[in-house]
Design a protein around this motif. Structure first.
Motif, short mmCIF file in Angstrom:
data_model
loop_
_atom_site.label_atom_id
_atom_site.label_comp_id
_atom_site.label_asym_id
_atom_site.label_seq_id
_atom_site.Cartn_x
_atom_site.Cartn_y
_atom_site.Cartn_z
N GLY A 273 -18.57 -20.27 -29.71
CA GLY A 273 -18.16 -19.38 -28.64
C GLY A 273 -19.32 -18.71 -27.94
O GLY A 273 -19.25 -17.55 -27.55
N LYS A 274 -20.40 -19.48 -27.76
CA LYS A 274 -21.64 -18.94 -27.20
C LYS A 274 -22.18 -19.84 -26.09
O LYS A 274 -21.79 -21.00 -25.95
N VAL A 275 -23.14 -19.30 -25.34
CA VAL A 275 -24.09 -20.12 -24.60
C VAL A 275 -25.45 -19.81 -25.20
O VAL A 275 -25.89 -18.65 -25.21
N LEU A 276 -26.09 -20.84 -25.76
CA LEU A 276 -27.41 -20.72 -26.37
C LEU A 276 -28.46 -21.13 -25.35
O LEU A 276 -28.21 -21.93 -24.46
N ARG A 277 -29.68 -20.59 -25.51
CA ARG A 277 -30.80 -21.01 -24.66
C ARG A 277 -32.00 -21.31 -25.55
O ARG A 277 -32.47 -20.44 -26.28
N ARG B 140 -31.23 -17.39 -30.60
CA ARG B 140 -30.93 -18.43 -29.60
C ARG B 140 -29.82 -18.03 -28.62
O ARG B 140 -29.58 -18.73 -27.64
N ILE B 141 -29.13 -16.94 -28.88
CA ILE B 141 -27.96 -16.58 -28.06
C ILE B 141 -28.40 -16.04 -26.70
O ILE B 141 -29.26 -15.16 -26.61
N PHE B 142 -27.76 -16.57 -25.66
CA PHE B 142 -27.94 -16.07 -24.30
C PHE B 142 -26.75 -15.22 -23.88
O PHE B 142 -26.91 -14.11 -23.39
N THR B 143 -25.52 -15.73 -24.09
CA THR B 143 -24.29 -14.98 -23.85
C THR B 143 -23.30 -15.28 -24.97
O THR B 143 -23.46 -16.27 -25.70
N TYR B 144 -22.26 -14.46 -25.09
CA TYR B 144 -21.28 -14.66 -26.16
C TYR B 144 -19.90 -14.25 -25.68
O TYR B 144 -19.69 -13.85 -24.53
N GLY B 145 -18.91 -14.38 -26.58
CA GLY B 145 -17.54 -14.04 -26.23
C GLY B 145 -16.84 -15.11 -25.42
O GLY B 145 -15.96 -14.81 -24.60
N HIS B 146 -17.19 -16.39 -25.67
CA HIS B 146 -16.58 -17.51 -24.97
C HIS B 146 -15.55 -18.20 -25.87
O HIS B 146 -15.66 -18.16 -27.10
N ARG B 147 -14.58 -18.88 -25.25
CA ARG B 147 -13.56 -19.59 -26.02
C ARG B 147 -13.94 -21.05 -26.26
O ARG B 147 -14.05 -21.49 -27.39
N TYR C 295 -18.38 -12.01 -22.75
CA TYR C 295 -17.32 -12.44 -21.85
C TYR C 295 -15.92 -12.21 -22.44
O TYR C 295 -14.94 -12.60 -21.83
N GLY C 296 -15.84 -11.54 -23.60
CA GLY C 296 -14.62 -10.85 -23.99
C GLY C 296 -13.57 -11.62 -24.75
O GLY C 296 -12.49 -11.07 -25.02
N TRP C 297 -13.84 -12.87 -25.18
CA TRP C 297 -12.82 -13.59 -25.97
C TRP C 297 -12.91 -13.10 -27.41
O TRP C 297 -13.97 -13.19 -28.05
N ASN C 298 -11.77 -12.59 -27.92
CA ASN C 298 -11.74 -11.98 -29.26
C ASN C 298 -10.36 -12.19 -29.87
O ASN C 298 -9.56 -11.26 -29.97
N PRO C 299 -10.03 -13.42 -30.30
CA PRO C 299 -8.66 -13.76 -30.72
C PRO C 299 -8.34 -13.36 -32.16
O PRO C 299 -7.85 -14.17 -32.95
N ALA D 237 -11.88 -22.79 -32.96
CA ALA D 237 -10.58 -22.21 -33.30
C ALA D 237 -10.66 -21.29 -34.51
O ALA D 237 -9.79 -21.27 -35.37
N THR D 238 -11.75 -20.52 -34.56
CA THR D 238 -11.97 -19.54 -35.63
C THR D 238 -12.16 -18.18 -34.97
O THR D 238 -13.11 -17.97 -34.21
N GLY D 239 -11.27 -17.26 -35.28
CA GLY D 239 -11.14 -16.05 -34.50
C GLY D 239 -12.37 -15.18 -34.37
O GLY D 239 -12.62 -14.60 -33.32
N ARG D 240 -13.15 -15.06 -35.43
CA ARG D 240 -14.28 -14.13 -35.39
C ARG D 240 -15.55 -14.75 -34.80
O ARG D 240 -16.52 -14.02 -34.54
N ASN D 241 -15.57 -16.04 -34.56
CA ASN D 241 -16.79 -16.68 -34.07
C ASN D 241 -17.29 -16.14 -32.73
O ASN D 241 -18.49 -15.87 -32.58
N PRO D 242 -16.44 -15.99 -31.70
CA PRO D 242 -16.97 -15.62 -30.39
C PRO D 242 -17.72 -14.29 -30.35
O PRO D 242 -18.69 -14.15 -29.61
N GLN D 243 -17.26 -13.31 -31.15
CA GLN D 243 -17.89 -11.99 -31.12
C GLN D 243 -18.97 -11.82 -32.18
O GLN D 243 -19.72 -10.83 -32.14
N SER D 244 -19.09 -12.77 -33.09
CA SER D 244 -20.10 -12.67 -34.14
C SER D 244 -21.45 -13.21 -33.66
O SER D 244 -21.56 -14.39 -33.28
N LEU D 245 -22.47 -12.39 -33.69
CA LEU D 245 -23.81 -12.82 -33.28
C LEU D 245 -24.51 -13.62 -34.37
O LEU D 245 -25.65 -14.05 -34.20
N GLY D 246 -23.82 -13.84 -35.49
CA GLY D 246 -24.34 -14.71 -36.54
C GLY D 246 -23.71 -16.09 -36.51
O GLY D 246 -24.05 -16.94 -37.33
N SER D 247 -22.81 -16.32 -35.54
CA SER D 247 -22.15 -17.63 -35.40
C SER D 247 -22.61 -18.29 -34.11
O SER D 247 -22.81 -17.62 -33.09
#
Length: 392
Positions: A193-197, A221-228, A263-267, A180-190
């Motif tokens: 809101g990710k899928v890690l591999r 470790r990031i595989f995809t991002y922009g998740h809620r 995947y576009g989540w950017n609250p 529930a932190t708005g900038r996490n999903p789009q930040s590649l340093g967080s």
């Protein structure tokens, strides 16, 4: 425990040994897919918020209870024993606790399994961790091996994720919530809101990850991002990984994961009066107005949310629905089967009456080694583990 069986006429984490041939996955009837009859059996009851389960090679079952922070083993004779309760600093609050469990691909040699859970030291900040454990030979207890990934964000337990599924070659995929932190999903340093591999033994980034050459350990470790709030992960017969995540007030999503995709989540869009964490109409689940290319969902619930949760692909006993993704729903108290083409296009949906409101809120979904679909309920008291068998 006495089983309770209900016959109905009106989905798994894929275990590598039983992966379906791609040719079977593609065999989708031209018209409406033939629906099998379903039999639902209660195989465990008297539980509280069982979150996830996973099968050992001998077909016994590990399962978690989120708020109780317990891991238990159900043997094939139906007896249940406690493996551990609340190891040091395991933490639960709100939507976070002892969540996903996955058995290591090399379990026969190492007796290892992984859990995803809340963690907090006295006076410290809460977080979510993935830990590797070793089950003892007697299957009566487990010992800590190592922390694979730490520092996945948490804020009071909201949007804690978390989902685990094995990939190929000892890979482990980890779905996380945005805390529930708005900038996490789009930040590649967080890590939120990710899928890690990662490597399931060491927790290090997989060598083919999209950002593996980054100097930032999280980004590697990031595989995809922009998740809620990723609640379920499942591996299809073709090796692709699919995620299920909660929407805000609308648009729960099923996503076919593609390496490096957003995947576009950017609250965080700010208009007059908007809060810092914006879940309103200005924040669609897939926001195509932000820079770059965002990948749209393979399926979405629309408005309102139904609170989708677990995910599993079903097998050949499900007749025309062979290879469909079974998705559980909490708010809607239902199961949905989603039939996709090999390219990921939605072909057909089915909401079986046998599981529509009869057992309350449905959380976990795992395909067992017997081909049956195992589900967990999430009602808060007298929760159950259900075995769903397609009978023809």
């Amino acid at each position: 425990m006495q089983a309770q069986t209900v016959s109905m006429t009106h989905w798994s984490r894929i275990i590598p040994a039983v992966l379906l041939p791609l040719s079977l996955l593609a065999a989708v009837p031209a018209g409406a897919a033939t629906k099998p009859a379903l039999k639902v059996t209660v195989v465990a009851q008297g539980l509280q918020l069982p979150w996830d389960l996973a099968f050992l090679p001998d077909r016994s079952m590990l399962f978690t209870q989120r708020d109780r922070k317990t891991l238990s083993l159900r043997r094939t004779d139906g007896t249940i024993r406690r493996i551990f309760t609340a190891p040091n600093h395991m933490w639960s609050s709100g939507e976070t606790g002892l969540m996903s469990v996955e058995v290591a691909a090399d379990f026969a040699r190492t007796r290892a399994f992984m859990t995803c859970h809340g963690y907090r030291k006295p006076g410290g900040r809460p977080e979510v961790r993935v830990v590797r454990w070793r089950l003892n030979r007697a299957a009566t207890g487990a010992s800590y091996v190592r922390t694979l990934v730490a520092g996945m964000p948490s804020s009071g337990g909201r949007h804690g994720g978390c989902a685990l599924v094995k990939g190929s070659r000892n890979q482990l995929y980890i779905g996380t919530g945005d805390a529930a932190t708005g900038r996490n999903p789009q930040s590649l340093g967080s890590r939120g809101g990710k899928v890690l591999r990662v490597d399931a033994t060491t927790g290090k980034a997989v060598s083919t990850n999209p950002y593996v050459r980054s100097s930032n350990k999280t980004k590697r470790r990031i595989f995809t991002y922009g998740h809620r709030n990723v609640q379920g992960l499942a591996r299809r017969a073709d090796g692709s990984i699919w995620s299920v995540e909660h929407g805000s007030y609308r648009d729960d999503e099923v996503n076919r994961l593609v390496k490096k995709a957003n995947y576009g989540w950017n609250p965080v869009r700010r208009r007059s009066g908007d809060p810092a964490y914006n879940e309103g109409a200005n924040s669609p689940m897939t926001d195509h107005s932000i820079p770059g290319r965002q990948r749209s969902a393979a399926w979405r619930s629309g408005n309102p949310t139904v609170a989708t949760s677990g995910a599993a692909f079903v097998g050949s006993s499900w007749r025309g629905w062979n290879g469909a993704l079974a998705v559980t729903a909490l708010k809607d108290e239902s199961l949905r089967l989603l039939l996709f083409s090999t390219s990921g296009r939605l072909r057909e949906t089915w909401k079986p009456a046998a599981l529509d409101g009869r057992y309350g809120r449905l959380r976990g979904a795992v395909r067992g080694p017997d081909g049956a679909l195992y589900l967990t309920t999430s009602n808060g008291s007298d929760d159950k583990i259900l075995k769903v068998t397609a009978t023809g």
